[in-house]
Design a protein around this motif. Structure first.
Motif, PDB file in Angstrom:
ATOM      1  N   THR A 173       0.758  -1.020   0.016  1.00 37.10           N
ATOM      2  CA  THR A 173       0.128  -0.231  -0.047  1.00 37.10           C
ATOM      3  C   THR A 173       0.873   1.161  -0.025  1.00 37.10           C
ATOM      4  OG1 THR A 173      -1.833  -1.189   1.054  1.00 37.10           O
ATOM      5  CG2 THR A 173      -1.783   1.283   1.287  1.00 37.10           C
ATOM      6  N   ASP A 174       1.853   1.103   1.080  1.00 43.11           N
ATOM      7  CA  ASP A 174       2.694   2.710   0.963  1.00 43.11           C
ATOM      8  C   ASP A 174       3.436   2.738  -0.365  1.00 43.11           C
ATOM      9  OD1 ASP A 174       1.726   2.852   3.585  1.00 43.11           O
ATOM     10  OD2 ASP A 174       3.627   2.132   4.518  1.00 43.11           O
ATOM     11  N   ALA A 175       3.818   1.515  -0.897  1.00 41.62           N
ATOM     12  CA  ALA A 175       4.614   1.646  -2.191  1.00 41.62           C
ATOM     13  C   ALA A 175       3.737   2.247  -3.393  1.00 41.62           C
ATOM     14  CB  ALA A 175       5.398   0.412  -2.606  1.00 41.62           C
ATOM     15  N   LEU A 176       2.619   1.639  -3.545  1.00 44.63           N
ATOM     16  CA  LEU A 176       1.710   2.214  -4.581  1.00 44.63           C
ATOM     17  C   LEU A 176       1.360   3.496  -4.264  1.00 44.63           C
ATOM     18  CD1 LEU A 176      -0.658  -1.098  -4.859  1.00 44.63           C
ATOM     19  CD2 LEU A 176       0.863  -0.254  -6.397  1.00 44.63           C
ATOM     20  N   CYS A 177       0.993   3.841  -2.989  1.00 41.59           N
ATOM     21  CA  CYS A 177       0.618   5.369  -2.869  1.00 41.59           C
ATOM     22  C   CYS A 177       1.852   6.334  -3.204  1.00 41.59           C
ATOM     23  CB  CYS A 177       0.171   5.521  -1.431  1.00 41.59           C
ATOM     24  SG  CYS A 177      -1.462   4.841  -0.849  1.00 41.59           S
ATOM     25  N   ARG A 178       2.974   5.768  -2.963  1.00 46.66           N
ATOM     26  CA  ARG A 178       4.200   6.568  -3.422  1.00 46.66           C
ATOM     27  C   ARG A 178       4.548   6.617  -4.929  1.00 46.66           C
ATOM     28  NH1 ARG A 178       7.141   3.956   0.205  1.00 46.66           N
ATOM     29  NH2 ARG A 178       8.032   2.711  -1.104  1.00 46.66           N
ATOM     30  N   GLU A 179       4.093   5.594  -5.523  1.00 42.95           N
ATOM     31  CA  GLU A 179       4.131   5.651  -6.923  1.00 42.95           C
ATOM     32  C   GLU A 179       3.025   6.630  -7.542  1.00 42.95           C
ATOM     33  OE1 GLU A 179       4.358   2.390 -10.812  1.00 42.95           O
ATOM     34  OE2 GLU A 179       4.233   1.716  -8.651  1.00 42.95           O
ATOM     35  N   ALA A 180       2.017   6.737  -6.860  1.00 40.94           N
ATOM     36  CA  ALA A 180       1.027   7.630  -7.172  1.00 40.94           C
ATOM     37  C   ALA A 180       1.386   9.035  -6.684  1.00 40.94           C
ATOM     38  CB  ALA A 180      -0.301   6.999  -6.789  1.00 40.94           C
ATOM     39  N   GLY A 181       2.471   9.260  -6.019  1.00 45.62           N
ATOM     40  CA  GLY A 181       2.629  10.628  -5.686  1.00 45.62           C
ATOM     41  C   GLY A 181       2.157  11.380  -4.494  1.00 45.62           C
ATOM     42  N   PHE A 182       1.939  10.235  -3.621  1.00 42.13           N
ATOM     43  CA  PHE A 182       1.486  10.802  -2.300  1.00 42.13           C
ATOM     44  C   PHE A 182       1.888   9.926  -1.148  1.00 42.13           C
ATOM     45  CE2 PHE A 182      -1.986   8.332  -3.596  1.00 42.13           C
ATOM     46  CZ  PHE A 182      -2.710   7.673  -2.609  1.00 42.13           C
ATOM     47  N   THR A 183       1.794  10.423   0.252  1.00 41.70           N
ATOM     48  CA  THR A 183       1.935   9.780   1.236  1.00 41.70           C
ATOM     49  C   THR A 183       0.447   9.475   1.681  1.00 41.70           C
ATOM     50  OG1 THR A 183       4.242  10.307   1.601  1.00 41.70           O
ATOM     51  CG2 THR A 183       2.873   9.084   3.403  1.00 41.70           C
ATOM     52  N   PRO A 184       0.028   8.075   2.127  1.00 37.21           N
ATOM     53  CA  PRO A 184      -1.213   7.868   2.737  1.00 37.21           C
ATOM     54  C   PRO A 184      -1.351   8.540   4.062  1.00 37.21           C
ATOM     55  CG  PRO A 184      -0.248   5.894   2.488  1.00 37.21           C
ATOM     56  CD  PRO A 184       0.805   7.042   1.909  1.00 37.21           C
ATOM     57  N   ARG A 185      -2.490   9.184   4.491  1.00 36.73           N
ATOM     58  CA  ARG A 185      -2.949   9.733   5.798  1.00 36.73           C
ATOM     59  C   ARG A 185      -3.627   8.725   6.357  1.00 36.73           C
ATOM     60  NH1 ARG A 185      -5.006  13.833   4.119  1.00 36.73           N
ATOM     61  NH2 ARG A 185      -7.162  13.386   4.463  1.00 36.73           N
ATOM     62  N   VAL A 186      -3.045   7.996   7.207  1.00 36.74           N
ATOM     63  CA  VAL A 186      -3.461   6.669   7.824  1.00 36.74           C
ATOM     64  C   VAL A 186      -4.099   7.003   9.411  1.00 36.74           C
ATOM     65  CG1 VAL A 186      -2.917   4.594   9.047  1.00 36.74           C
ATOM     66  CG2 VAL A 186      -1.790   5.324   6.873  1.00 36.74           C
ATOM     67  N   ALA A 187      -5.595   6.778   9.425  1.00 36.66           N
ATOM     68  CA  ALA A 187      -6.152   6.982  10.561  1.00 36.66           C
ATOM     69  C   ALA A 187      -6.359   5.686  11.484  1.00 36.66           C
ATOM     70  CB  ALA A 187      -7.621   7.352  10.339  1.00 36.66           C
ATOM     71  N   PHE A 188      -6.429   4.370  10.924  1.00 34.01           N
ATOM     72  CA  PHE A 188      -6.507   3.128  11.524  1.00 34.01           C
ATOM     73  C   PHE A 188      -5.560   2.131  11.060  1.00 34.01           C
ATOM     74  CE2 PHE A 188     -10.580   5.586  12.146  1.00 34.01           C
ATOM     75  CZ  PHE A 188     -10.748   5.279  13.297  1.00 34.01           C
ATOM     76  N   GLU A 189      -5.045   1.669  11.974  1.00 30.82           N
ATOM     77  CA  GLU A 189      -4.076   0.150  11.646  1.00 30.82           C
ATOM     78  C   GLU A 189      -4.664  -0.981  12.157  1.00 30.82           C
ATOM     79  OE1 GLU A 189      -0.512   1.785  12.894  1.00 30.82           O
ATOM     80  OE2 GLU A 189       0.095   2.609  11.141  1.00 30.82           O
ATOM     81  N   GLY A 190      -4.936  -1.769  11.349  1.00 24.64           N
ATOM     82  CA  GLY A 190      -5.381  -3.090  11.817  1.00 24.64           C
ATOM     83  C   GLY A 190      -4.504  -4.505  11.580  1.00 24.64           C
ATOM     84  N   GLU A 191      -4.773  -5.716  11.990  1.00 29.47           N
ATOM     85  CA  GLU A 191      -4.303  -6.957  11.695  1.00 29.47           C
ATOM     86  C   GLU A 191      -4.902  -7.909  10.639  1.00 29.47           C
ATOM     87  OE1 GLU A 191      -3.700  -8.636  15.511  1.00 29.47           O
ATOM     88  OE2 GLU A 191      -1.994  -7.182  16.107  1.00 29.47           O
ATOM     89  N   GLU A 192      -5.839  -7.405  10.036  1.00 25.77           N
ATOM     90  CA  GLU A 192      -6.657  -8.390   9.295  1.00 25.77           C
ATOM     91  C   GLU A 192      -7.724  -7.620   8.132  1.00 25.77           C
ATOM     92  OE1 GLU A 192      -9.322 -11.278   7.615  1.00 25.77           O
ATOM     93  OE2 GLU A 192      -9.997  -9.882   9.208  1.00 25.77           O
ATOM     94  N   ALA A 193      -7.561  -8.017   6.987  1.00 24.06           N
ATOM     95  CA  ALA A 193      -8.177  -7.457   5.960  1.00 24.06           C
ATOM     96  C   ALA A 193      -9.774  -7.264   6.065  1.00 24.06           C
ATOM     97  CB  ALA A 193      -7.719  -7.980   4.684  1.00 24.06           C
ATOM     98  N   GLU A 194     -10.306  -8.219   6.693  1.00 26.08           N
ATOM     99  CA  GLU A 194     -11.705  -7.820   6.524  1.00 26.08           C
ATOM    100  C   GLU A 194     -12.168  -7.122   7.801  1.00 26.08           C
ATOM    101  OE1 GLU A 194     -14.029  -9.135   4.657  1.00 26.08           O
ATOM    102  OE2 GLU A 194     -12.111  -9.243   3.431  1.00 26.08           O
ATOM    103  N   THR A 195     -11.358  -6.797   8.933  1.00 19.80           N
ATOM    104  CA  THR A 195     -11.720  -5.800   9.794  1.00 19.80           C
ATOM    105  C   THR A 195     -11.490  -4.551   9.086  1.00 19.80           C
ATOM    106  OG1 THR A 195     -10.795  -7.020  11.703  1.00 19.80           O
ATOM    107  CG2 THR A 195     -10.792  -4.812  12.202  1.00 19.80           C
TER     108      THR A 195
END
Length: 319
Positions: free
Chosen positions: A229-251
């Motif tokens: 995710t970080d690498a794709l956003c960097r390639e798109a020209g921005f750093t993602p503003r992250v509000a929540f971090e989790g451990e499981e994709a469905e969460t």
């Protein structure tokens, strides 16, 4: 018996931890000999049972007593009987031998080509559909092979390989590390997941740069999907503003449905209400899935068979 003096000093009962470790190394090869002599109470019969020369057995018992600093046997010619110290030592020796026998039976069973065990790790996102399908297909030809299954994130599984807790793992990104062997098997498209009432929800396709001002929900640092995710956003020209971090994709999908942000995620097993999933047209948003194992680690027959099966699924791993 002929008492033979040893060149190395006897270890005293007050030895420290290092000396005790040395003592264990000295005692271990003689435990089975001691148990045979104690069981038969006869040196000649014990030598026949253990298939070693009688002189070798006699010397081993003398050295065992010297190492321990106690007499284990009362001797009458070739016949012996246990002293009180010998009976105490025999009880523990028999438990140790039984445990060794149990361990030997276990490792032989795990290596059996037909009924052995594979310790297999995989990503949480592959647990609902991909891995059950793989195991079902594999066991059609190997119905007796057992599996120890571990779901975890990529870095933890690679450490499991190094620690010997795992034989193989499916992970992403495909690792490139000198102590590991990894093979790319497939790739999985990632989608930008947005709340169902989001202004972007009516779209079917999107360039990731269009989400530069959005709040993201992501997996925690150290997870492979977070790095992607970080690498794709960097390639798109921005750093993602992250509000929540989790451990499981469905969460994370649940957080998106609650309107708490957007996320880059692999497709769900079943459609999730409350979200819209958009195809990312640029940059190319995929994650590679690969199988990894420890370089130089010998495979048991069941592990070798499952590894061969996984490699045969290149390009056809995912449902």
């Amino acid at each position: 018996m002929v008492h033979e003096q040893r060149s190395q000093p006897r270890l005293s009962p007050s030895s420290d931890t290092e000396d005790m470790a040395d003592l264990v190394r000295l005692l271990a090869p003689r435990i089975a000999y001691f148990a045979a002599v104690a069981r038969t109470e006869h040196v000649t019969r014990a030598a026949q049972e253990t298939r070693v020369p009688q002189s070798t057995l006699s010397r081993a018992m003398v050295r065992l007593e010297q190492d321990l600093g106690v007499e284990l046997f009362a001797r009458r010619g070739r016949t012996v009987s246990l002293t009180p110290a010998g009976r105490t030592f025999l009880a523990s020796a028999e438990r140790a031998l039984a445990e060794i026998e149990r361990a030997a039976e276990e490792v032989r069973a795990d290596a059996d080509p037909a009924t052995g065990k594979v310790a297999f790790g995989f990503l949480h996102t592959m647990g609902a559909e991909t891995v059950p399908g793989l195991l079902q297909a594999f066991r059609a030809d190997h119905p007796g092979v057992r599996f120890s299954l571990v779901q975890n994130y990529g870095e933890a599984m690679l450490e499991g390989l190094r620690a010997g807790d795992l034989d193989l793992c499916l992970t992403s990104p495909v690792p490139d590390e000198p102590d590991l062997v990894a093979r790319r098997l497939d790739e999985q498209k990632l989608r930008l997941v947005v709340p169902a009432d989001h202004p972007l929800a009516a779209r079917r396709r999107i360039r990731l740069a269009e989400a530069a001002e959005e709040t993201f929900v992501t997996l925690e640092p150290g997870y492979g999907l977070r790095r992607i995710t970080d690498a794709l956003c960097r390639e798109a020209g921005f750093t993602p503003r992250v509000a929540f971090e989790g451990e499981e994709a469905e969460t994370l999908r649940g957080l998106v449905a609650a309107g708490l942000g957007v996320a880059l995620l692999p497709p769900p097993v079943l459609p999730r209400p409350g979200v819209a999933e958009l195809t990312v047209t640029a940059p190319r948003a995929v994650r590679e899935i690969g199988v990894a194992w420890l370089d130089g680690h010998p495979d048991t027959p069941p592990v070798a068979a499952f590894k061969k099966f996984l490699l045969s699924r290149r390009g056809n791993l995912l449902p």
